[in-house]
Write a protein that holds these residues in place. Structure first.
Motif, short mmCIF file in Angstrom:
data_model
loop_
_atom_site.label_atom_id
_atom_site.label_comp_id
_atom_site.label_asym_id
_atom_site.label_seq_id
_atom_site.Cartn_x
_atom_site.Cartn_y
_atom_site.Cartn_z
N UNK A 1 0.87 -1.19 0.00
CA UNK A 1 0.00 0.00 0.00
C UNK A 1 0.90 1.23 0.00
N UNK A 2 0.55 2.22 -0.82
CA UNK A 2 1.36 3.43 -0.99
C UNK A 2 0.52 4.66 -0.70
N UNK A 3 1.14 5.68 -0.10
CA UNK A 3 0.53 7.02 -0.01
C UNK A 3 1.42 7.95 -0.78
N UNK A 4 0.85 8.71 -1.67
CA UNK A 4 1.64 9.72 -2.37
C UNK A 4 0.71 10.71 -3.04
N UNK A 5 1.23 11.88 -3.36
CA UNK A 5 0.35 12.89 -3.96
C UNK A 5 -0.27 12.39 -5.26
N UNK A 6 -1.53 12.70 -5.46
CA UNK A 6 -2.22 12.39 -6.71
C UNK A 6 -1.39 12.95 -7.86
N UNK A 7 -1.22 12.13 -8.87
CA UNK A 7 -0.43 12.55 -10.03
C UNK A 7 1.00 12.06 -10.02
N UNK A 8 1.43 11.46 -8.88
CA UNK A 8 2.81 10.98 -8.80
C UNK A 8 2.99 9.79 -9.75
N UNK A 9 3.99 9.87 -10.60
CA UNK A 9 4.28 8.80 -11.56
C UNK A 9 5.01 7.64 -10.86
N UNK A 10 4.69 6.41 -11.26
CA UNK A 10 5.35 5.23 -10.69
C UNK A 10 6.86 5.23 -10.90
N UNK A 11 7.33 5.91 -11.93
CA UNK A 11 8.76 5.90 -12.21
C UNK A 11 9.43 7.24 -11.86
N UNK A 12 8.69 8.09 -11.16
CA UNK A 12 9.28 9.33 -10.66
C UNK A 12 9.56 10.35 -11.74
N UNK A 13 10.42 11.30 -11.38
CA UNK A 13 10.75 12.39 -12.30
C UNK A 13 11.97 12.04 -13.15
N UNK A 14 12.82 11.14 -12.64
CA UNK A 14 13.98 10.66 -13.38
C UNK A 14 14.13 9.18 -13.08
N UNK A 15 14.52 8.42 -14.09
CA UNK A 15 14.57 6.97 -13.91
C UNK A 15 15.48 6.31 -14.91
N UNK A 16 15.92 5.10 -14.59
CA UNK A 16 16.63 4.26 -15.56
C UNK A 16 15.63 3.80 -16.63
N UNK A 17 16.15 3.11 -17.63
CA UNK A 17 15.27 2.58 -18.68
C UNK A 17 14.20 1.68 -18.04
N UNK A 18 12.96 1.91 -18.44
CA UNK A 18 11.85 1.20 -17.81
C UNK A 18 11.62 -0.14 -18.49
N UNK A 19 11.72 -1.25 -17.75
CA UNK A 19 11.46 -2.56 -18.35
C UNK A 19 9.97 -2.73 -18.66
N UNK A 20 9.66 -3.68 -19.55
CA UNK A 20 8.28 -3.85 -20.01
C UNK A 20 7.32 -4.19 -18.87
N UNK A 21 7.83 -4.83 -17.82
CA UNK A 21 6.91 -5.30 -16.76
C UNK A 21 6.56 -4.20 -15.76
#
Lengths: 138, 138
Positions: free
Chosen positions: B107-127
């Motif tokens: 279970x996560x709490x975070x501001x509405x609109x927060x992306x699962x991969x944040x503002x900066x990220x490594x290459x996102x795998x397909x899964x």
């Protein structure tokens, strides 16, 4: 590891260990912060008090036991039941009164500084702690 | 009662029922809102991706299974382990990578609109689902 050590080292907090560190009912402990919000855990039993938070919603997750929340809404009064493993948000401005079975444990998410009895409330019984939440201690 | 009916009638949501409504990993469902925050639940398994939320903390509660979170802090890299029933907040600006045992639910709490991969990220795998969270469906 004690709770205090976990907090100091910014390690995960085991909720069972947090609950083992206090006995009081209706007296929340702050287990972590998220921006300007608290995550609080509370042992609850019997009746809380009718109260309202004018400016914030209040989130409930039932970890053990069962919680009822009376709600006074524009359309009338109703009671919602939260068995173990369920969640509910009381909207800001809605007068509400939680009541719990013995052995109930809940997790709350609300802005830091939010009072347990809200901005307006009925007379507070002795068994309800008027607080913005307590720090965890070992 | 279906999940959709519970949402429409503003009734409590049973997390087991919410989890039963989807199969995807790393693809959060929003179970309720608290002011301008989401409460999200996610099935997780295997590796997520190194990422950072520049402007928000991120709260994790492990409901089942076990989660590890790699953290790249000024003092170096470390990994925290969250067994079932434990909580942890990743501070804003801290690069982190969750990894989960099969069968883990969080279970996560975070501001509405927060992306699962944040503002900066490594290459996102397909899964890994790049999303701000999905609505619950029946």
């Amino acid at each position: 590891m004690t709770i205090e050590t976990a907090v100091q080292r910014r390690m995960p907090i085991a909720l069972d260990q947090a609950f083992a560190s206090f006995d009081e009912h209706w007296s929340p402990r702050v287990v972590t912060h998220v921006n300007d919000y608290d995550v609080r855990v509370t042992k609850v039993e019997g009746e809380h008090v009718w109260h309202v938070h004018d400016d914030t919603d209040e989130f409930f997750l039932v970890l053990d036991g069962e919680l009822e929340i009376g709600l006074r809404e524009p359309s009338g009064e109703r009671t919602v039941t939260l068995p173990k493993g369920s969640v509910f948000t009381v909207p800001r401005g809605t007068e509400h009164k939680p009541t719990a079975r013995p052995g109930t444990r809940i997790l709350l998410f609300e802005p830091t500084g939010t009072l347990t009895v809200g901005d307006r409330h009925d007379e507070v019984p002795d068994h309800v702690d008027v607080t913005t939440g307590h720090a965890l201690k070992a």
